[in-house]
Design a protein around this motif. Sequence first.
Motif, PDB file in Angstrom:
ATOM      1  N   ALA A 400       0.836  -1.204   0.000  1.00  0.00           N
ATOM      2  CA  ALA A 400       0.000   0.000   0.000  1.00  0.00           C
ATOM      3  C   ALA A 400       0.870   1.253   0.000  1.00  0.00           C
ATOM      4  O   ALA A 400       0.536   2.260  -0.636  1.00  0.00           O
ATOM      5  CB  ALA A 400      -0.941  -0.010   1.200  1.00  0.00           C
ATOM      6  N   GLY A 401       1.981   1.207   0.721  1.00  0.00           N
ATOM      7  CA  GLY A 401       2.882   2.356   0.754  1.00  0.00           C
ATOM      8  C   GLY A 401       3.499   2.629  -0.601  1.00  0.00           C
ATOM      9  O   GLY A 401       3.638   3.788  -1.019  1.00  0.00           O
ATOM     10  N   ALA A 402       3.900   1.573  -1.321  1.00  0.00           N
ATOM     11  CA  ALA A 402       4.460   1.755  -2.656  1.00  0.00           C
ATOM     12  C   ALA A 402       3.407   2.321  -3.609  1.00  0.00           C
ATOM     13  O   ALA A 402       3.726   3.133  -4.495  1.00  0.00           O
ATOM     14  CB  ALA A 402       5.012   0.436  -3.179  1.00  0.00           C
ATOM     15  N   LYS A 403       2.141   1.916  -3.439  1.00  0.00           N
ATOM     16  CA  LYS A 403       1.067   2.479  -4.266  1.00  0.00           C
ATOM     17  C   LYS A 403       0.868   3.964  -3.951  1.00  0.00           C
ATOM     18  O   LYS A 403       0.596   4.770  -4.860  1.00  0.00           O
ATOM     19  CB  LYS A 403      -0.234   1.711  -4.031  1.00  0.00           C
ATOM     20  CG  LYS A 403      -0.235   0.297  -4.600  1.00  0.00           C
ATOM     21  CD  LYS A 403      -1.563  -0.391  -4.323  1.00  0.00           C
ATOM     22  CE  LYS A 403      -1.633  -1.774  -4.956  1.00  0.00           C
ATOM     23  NZ  LYS A 403      -2.929  -2.445  -4.678  1.00  0.00           N
ATOM     24  N   TYR A 404       0.993   4.319  -2.684  1.00  0.00           N
ATOM     25  CA  TYR A 404       0.932   5.738  -2.311  1.00  0.00           C
ATOM     26  C   TYR A 404       2.044   6.520  -3.019  1.00  0.00           C
ATOM     27  O   TYR A 404       1.806   7.610  -3.568  1.00  0.00           O
ATOM     28  CB  TYR A 404       1.058   5.866  -0.791  1.00  0.00           C
ATOM     29  CG  TYR A 404       1.526   7.220  -0.307  1.00  0.00           C
ATOM     30  CD1 TYR A 404       0.658   8.311  -0.274  1.00  0.00           C
ATOM     31  CD2 TYR A 404       2.849   7.404   0.090  1.00  0.00           C
ATOM     32  CE1 TYR A 404       1.101   9.559   0.152  1.00  0.00           C
ATOM     33  CE2 TYR A 404       3.293   8.648   0.525  1.00  0.00           C
ATOM     34  CZ  TYR A 404       2.420   9.720   0.551  1.00  0.00           C
ATOM     35  OH  TYR A 404       2.862  10.949   0.968  1.00  0.00           O
ATOM     36  N   LEU A 405       3.254   5.972  -3.031  1.00  0.00           N
ATOM     37  CA  LEU A 405       4.360   6.643  -3.709  1.00  0.00           C
ATOM     38  C   LEU A 405       4.128   6.730  -5.215  1.00  0.00           C
ATOM     39  O   LEU A 405       4.496   7.730  -5.853  1.00  0.00           O
ATOM     40  CB  LEU A 405       5.671   5.911  -3.423  1.00  0.00           C
ATOM     41  CG  LEU A 405       6.234   6.093  -2.014  1.00  0.00           C
ATOM     42  CD1 LEU A 405       7.456   5.189  -1.818  1.00  0.00           C
ATOM     43  CD2 LEU A 405       6.615   7.542  -1.756  1.00  0.00           C
ATOM     44  N   TYR A 406       3.533   5.712  -5.793  1.00  0.00           N
ATOM     45  CA  TYR A 406       3.173   5.738  -7.217  1.00  0.00           C
ATOM     46  C   TYR A 406       2.314   6.966  -7.517  1.00  0.00           C
ATOM     47  O   TYR A 406       2.573   7.722  -8.466  1.00  0.00           O
ATOM     48  CB  TYR A 406       2.431   4.452  -7.546  1.00  0.00           C
ATOM     49  CG  TYR A 406       1.789   4.350  -8.906  1.00  0.00           C
ATOM     50  CD1 TYR A 406       2.494   3.868 -10.005  1.00  0.00           C
ATOM     51  CD2 TYR A 406       0.449   4.698  -9.087  1.00  0.00           C
ATOM     52  CE1 TYR A 406       1.891   3.744 -11.256  1.00  0.00           C
ATOM     53  CE2 TYR A 406      -0.163   4.583 -10.322  1.00  0.00           C
ATOM     54  CZ  TYR A 406       0.558   4.101 -11.403  1.00  0.00           C
ATOM     55  OH  TYR A 406      -0.049   3.982 -12.632  1.00  0.00           O
ATOM     56  N   ASP A 407       1.304   7.204  -6.688  1.00  0.00           N
ATOM     57  CA  ASP A 407       0.426   8.359  -6.885  1.00  0.00           C
ATOM     58  C   ASP A 407       1.177   9.672  -6.697  1.00  0.00           C
ATOM     59  O   ASP A 407       0.994  10.631  -7.459  1.00  0.00           O
ATOM     60  CB  ASP A 407      -0.762   8.296  -5.921  1.00  0.00           C
ATOM     61  CG  ASP A 407      -1.724   7.158  -6.230  1.00  0.00           C
ATOM     62  OD1 ASP A 407      -1.741   6.698  -7.393  1.00  0.00           O
ATOM     63  OD2 ASP A 407      -2.447   6.721  -5.315  1.00  0.00           O
ATOM     64  N   GLU A 408       2.042   9.730  -5.682  1.00  0.00           N
ATOM     65  CA  GLU A 408       2.776  10.964  -5.395  1.00  0.00           C
ATOM     66  C   GLU A 408       3.766  11.301  -6.514  1.00  0.00           C
ATOM     67  O   GLU A 408       3.853  12.453  -6.966  1.00  0.00           O
ATOM     68  CB  GLU A 408       3.524  10.830  -4.062  1.00  0.00           C
ATOM     69  CG  GLU A 408       2.634  10.838  -2.840  1.00  0.00           C
ATOM     70  CD  GLU A 408       2.003  12.193  -2.613  1.00  0.00           C
ATOM     71  OE1 GLU A 408       2.737  13.137  -2.256  1.00  0.00           O
ATOM     72  OE2 GLU A 408       0.786  12.313  -2.824  1.00  0.00           O
ATOM     73  N   VAL A 409       4.529  10.305  -6.956  1.00  0.00           N
ATOM     74  CA  VAL A 409       5.514  10.553  -8.005  1.00  0.00           C
ATOM     75  C   VAL A 409       4.814  10.910  -9.311  1.00  0.00           C
ATOM     76  O   VAL A 409       5.223  11.851 -10.020  1.00  0.00           O
ATOM     77  CB  VAL A 409       6.436   9.330  -8.181  1.00  0.00           C
ATOM     78  CG1 VAL A 409       7.351   9.509  -9.391  1.00  0.00           C
ATOM     79  CG2 VAL A 409       7.269   9.103  -6.922  1.00  0.00           C
ATOM     80  N   LEU A 410       3.757  10.179  -9.640  1.00  0.00           N
ATOM     81  CA  LEU A 410       3.037  10.460 -10.875  1.00  0.00           C
ATOM     82  C   LEU A 410       2.454  11.867 -10.856  1.00  0.00           C
ATOM     83  O   LEU A 410       2.501  12.602 -11.873  1.00  0.00           O
ATOM     84  CB  LEU A 410       1.934   9.433 -11.071  1.00  0.00           C
ATOM     85  CG  LEU A 410       1.183   9.467 -12.414  1.00  0.00           C
ATOM     86  CD1 LEU A 410       2.146   9.296 -13.589  1.00  0.00           C
ATOM     87  CD2 LEU A 410       0.112   8.366 -12.452  1.00  0.00           C
ATOM     88  N   ALA A 411       1.930  12.293  -9.716  1.00  0.00           N
ATOM     89  CA  ALA A 411       1.393  13.652  -9.602  1.00  0.00           C
ATOM     90  C   ALA A 411       2.481  14.688  -9.821  1.00  0.00           C
ATOM     91  O   ALA A 411       2.272  15.690 -10.522  1.00  0.00           O
ATOM     92  CB  ALA A 411       0.741  13.841  -8.226  1.00  0.00           C
ATOM     93  N   ALA A 412       3.646  14.474  -9.251  1.00  0.00           N
ATOM     94  CA  ALA A 412       4.742  15.438  -9.407  1.00  0.00           C
ATOM     95  C   ALA A 412       5.244  15.494 -10.844  1.00  0.00           C
ATOM     96  O   ALA A 412       5.623  16.557 -11.336  1.00  0.00           O
ATOM     97  CB  ALA A 412       5.882  15.086  -8.467  1.00  0.00           C
ATOM     98  N   LEU A 413       5.229  14.350 -11.525  1.00  0.00           N
ATOM     99  CA  LEU A 413       5.721  14.298 -12.895  1.00  0.00           C
ATOM    100  C   LEU A 413       4.744  14.915 -13.902  1.00  0.00           C
ATOM    101  O   LEU A 413       5.155  15.314 -14.995  1.00  0.00           O
ATOM    102  CB  LEU A 413       6.014  12.855 -13.297  1.00  0.00           C
ATOM    103  CG  LEU A 413       7.255  12.202 -12.667  1.00  0.00           C
ATOM    104  CD1 LEU A 413       7.278  10.716 -12.994  1.00  0.00           C
ATOM    105  CD2 LEU A 413       8.522  12.871 -13.143  1.00  0.00           C
ATOM    106  N   THR A 414       3.480  14.974 -13.546  1.00  0.00           N
ATOM    107  CA  THR A 414       2.472  15.412 -14.511  1.00  0.00           C
ATOM    108  C   THR A 414       1.823  16.752 -14.125  1.00  0.00           C
ATOM    109  O   THR A 414       0.954  17.236 -14.845  1.00  0.00           O
ATOM    110  CB  THR A 414       1.360  14.362 -14.651  1.00  0.00           C
ATOM    111  OG1 THR A 414       0.802  14.047 -13.370  1.00  0.00           O
ATOM    112  CG2 THR A 414       1.901  13.093 -15.291  1.00  0.00           C
ATOM    113  N   THR A 415       2.236  17.354 -13.039  1.00  0.00           N
ATOM    114  CA  THR A 415       1.668  18.622 -12.596  1.00  0.00           C
ATOM    115  C   THR A 415       2.755  19.696 -12.635  1.00  0.00           C
ATOM    116  O   THR A 415       3.744  19.582 -11.916  1.00  0.00           O
ATOM    117  CB  THR A 415       1.107  18.532 -11.160  1.00  0.00           C
ATOM    118  OG1 THR A 415       0.171  17.440 -11.107  1.00  0.00           O
ATOM    119  CG2 THR A 415       0.389  19.819 -10.783  1.00  0.00           C
TER     120      THR A 415
END
Length: 421
Positions: A400-415
Amino acid sequence: MHSRNDEQGFGRRDFFRTATAGVAAAGAVLSPQDAARAQEAARKAALERIASNSWPIRPLFKQRPMPPRPAGAPNPAMQSREQAAAAAQAEIEANPNAARALAVANAARAARANLPDAAAMKKTYGEITMLDFPQFTRDTFPGVTRMDLFSGLFGDVTDETMFFPGANGRPGGFDPMSPSGRKWLDQLANTCVKTGTYVQHISNNAPNNLADYGSPEADARRKAGVELAKRWLEGCKVLGVKSMRMNSPQALGPSIRPNAIARGPGDGYPRNIDLIPLLEAAIESHREMADFGGRMGIKVTIENHWGLAADPMNIRTIIDEVNHPYCEASPDFGNWEHEYNLVNGLKALAPYASSNVHAKYWDRWGDRNNVQRSVRIMLAAGFRGTFALEYEQGPHDGVAGAKYLYDEVLAALTTPTPVVG
């Protein structure tokens, strides 16, 4: 300034720098359909910048059986560690400067109180081996094809012939050049082809003693560590790996590096005379490893990972002195001795990295662990490699923690949000 970020990245992704910056404005000048296509292109490019990481998933991995300790047999090493930990805790609690860190640690411990253990995690997510991890990556992190693999999870745990002999009759680490180890690596390479995944980075804890010095025995240990690193580089070439971290927490001297003495030789001013031979030995080790890695096409990296490598300036010094295109940094967002380095230490290392970083969340830093900010610091420095999802510890289990990081990194890369200190 020394920079690794002018090197070739992931070819077709050059458009990404402008794509992400322009996505927000695209809707104003493009049709809704074209704007949607631009957003999807930016998202696809961002997903190629993300790597799964086996470290937070390790509770799911099948483990080698360890010979049982004889009933009633004492464990002096364990007793010594427990006594040292108790003494250290008492010292921390008596230090007024530790009050804030203790409060953060206590809150983090409370948040982790009900996390599942390894058996419960396996019941939820299933048990896997490294040969299953490529498909696990595809299934768990949609769109991600790149991986950062931890060396301690390599090998078939039912076949001792692919492992070095260990101490006290226990199995040792994986031997990537043993016949059975090479066969296993071929299997992993074939699995990657079948699943459409790629080994971007190996976080290698196998080589040790890379900064040992001061006696023939110490130099022999250092050379043995370098030779083990070369075995990993040669054996893992079949995986097409781009980079390999070589410094475990014990690889570059004591976990607490030497301090300066109050009065240096001759002039009486403070001077750090014990750090220099450690640096010299580490520089020699990384020069040898980079030369060999260059022949294999694999970059040798240094992670901020305790010992000499806890200080970003030491990492920069080693890389600058080695001065080799196959020696660089692989920064970790959270492996720091104090919170100011979450920003400033990362900024110091960012220009020295091109292949992989650990996009880490670690609850030791409380709310100061801002993953999106760290991603943007790397992007602002021109970093073009992958962000590996290394969830160290926090209120979620490792998956679950790695999935949280997936969302955080993806948000930073696309925003398109500016970097803030």
